[in-house]
Design a protein around this motif. Structure first.
Motif, mmCIF file in Angstrom:
data_model
loop_
_atom_site.group_PDB
_atom_site.id
_atom_site.type_symbol
_atom_site.label_atom_id
_atom_site.label_comp_id
_atom_site.label_asym_id
_atom_site.label_seq_id
_atom_site.Cartn_x
_atom_site.Cartn_y
_atom_site.Cartn_z
ATOM 1 N N PHE A 76 -47.550 -61.698 -52.828
ATOM 2 C CA PHE A 76 -46.445 -60.888 -53.286
ATOM 3 C C PHE A 76 -46.583 -59.254 -52.964
ATOM 4 O O PHE A 76 -45.553 -58.685 -53.260
ATOM 5 C CB PHE A 76 -46.291 -60.882 -54.733
ATOM 6 N N VAL A 132 -35.469 -62.470 -49.487
ATOM 7 C CA VAL A 132 -35.645 -63.282 -50.639
ATOM 8 C C VAL A 132 -36.769 -62.649 -51.727
ATOM 9 O O VAL A 132 -37.921 -62.142 -51.315
ATOM 10 C CB VAL A 132 -36.663 -64.704 -50.182
ATOM 11 N N THR A 133 -36.152 -62.358 -52.784
ATOM 12 C CA THR A 133 -37.217 -61.664 -53.758
ATOM 13 C C THR A 133 -37.636 -62.722 -54.603
ATOM 14 O O THR A 133 -36.846 -63.626 -55.216
ATOM 15 C CB THR A 133 -36.193 -60.572 -54.850
ATOM 16 N N TYR A 134 -38.994 -62.801 -55.225
ATOM 17 C CA TYR A 134 -39.674 -63.644 -55.681
ATOM 18 C C TYR A 134 -39.933 -63.130 -57.207
ATOM 19 O O TYR A 134 -40.109 -62.092 -57.463
ATOM 20 C CB TYR A 134 -40.865 -63.872 -55.041
ATOM 21 N N GLU A 135 -40.000 -64.041 -58.119
ATOM 22 C CA GLU A 135 -40.466 -63.836 -59.539
ATOM 23 C C GLU A 135 -41.921 -63.622 -59.314
ATOM 24 O O GLU A 135 -42.643 -64.736 -58.513
ATOM 25 C CB GLU A 135 -40.165 -64.962 -60.450
ATOM 26 N N ASP A 143 -44.486 -70.094 -56.465
ATOM 27 C CA ASP A 143 -43.331 -69.254 -55.925
ATOM 28 C C ASP A 143 -42.092 -69.637 -56.333
ATOM 29 O O ASP A 143 -41.521 -70.587 -55.935
ATOM 30 C CB ASP A 143 -43.571 -69.009 -54.344
ATOM 31 N N LYS A 144 -41.416 -68.720 -57.055
ATOM 32 C CA LYS A 144 -40.156 -68.983 -57.730
ATOM 33 C C LYS A 144 -38.936 -67.742 -57.129
ATOM 34 O O LYS A 144 -39.602 -66.812 -57.470
ATOM 35 C CB LYS A 144 -40.211 -69.138 -59.162
ATOM 36 N N VAL A 145 -37.974 -68.198 -56.717
ATOM 37 C CA VAL A 145 -37.111 -67.213 -56.021
ATOM 38 C C VAL A 145 -36.389 -66.702 -57.121
ATOM 39 O O VAL A 145 -35.856 -67.395 -58.070
ATOM 40 C CB VAL A 145 -36.236 -68.091 -54.858
#
Length: 149
Positions: A76, A132-135, A143-145
């Motif tokens: 990240f 793509v911004t991840y949580e 990996d959650k978008v």
């Protein structure tokens, strides 16, 4: 002459109010940690300021320590790390994504736009694909978008 000065002063104050970004008073401050030699981080700080955030830039050579303290997995990692409200924002994340994070208040550590994508806020170059911004959550293997822009 006095009336003209009063009018111009009033006009100047009105112009300053109009120049203030919408919702700026509602936005929390941002503390942005960056490598002292990095210019694109300054570009991102300026971008956030233009979108109503009050940004404090903290130059440091301890980026890995700060990331470890906030539980940022290597995948990240972006160029810099910012603390906004109770969240971590890693990399050149857009103001709309940060606004969404602050509005929705999800139960996560923060969000990340990994790497240094060309054309992202503060970076030079052209955007060639959606960002793509991840949580950033508690599960380091998931990996959650958060948002695709």
């Amino acid at each position: 002459m006095r009336m003209i000065r009063i009018f111009l002063t009033t006009l100047g104050l009105a112009g300053m109010l109009l120049a203030t970004p919408a919702g700026a008073a509602d936005k929390p401050g941002v503390t942005l940690y960056k490598n002292p030699q990095c210019g694109c981080c300054e570009g991102h700080a300026n971008y956030l300021q233009q979108h109503g955030f009050k940004v404090t830039v903290v130059p440091t050579h301890d980026m890995s320590l700060i990331r470890r303290q906030h539980g940022i997995a290597e995948r990240f990692e972006g160029c810099h790390i910012a603390l906004v409200d109770r969240y971590v924002v890693e990399g050149h994340v857009s103001a709309p994504a940060i606004d969404k994070l602050l509005k929705e208040q999800p139960d996560i550590k923060g969000i990340s736009l990994p790497g240094m994508p060309d054309g992202s806020p503060g970076m030079s170059g052209q955007k060639t694909e959606p960002f793509v911004t991840y949580e950033i959550g508690d599960n380091p293997s998931a990996d959650k978008v958060f948002v695709v822009e």
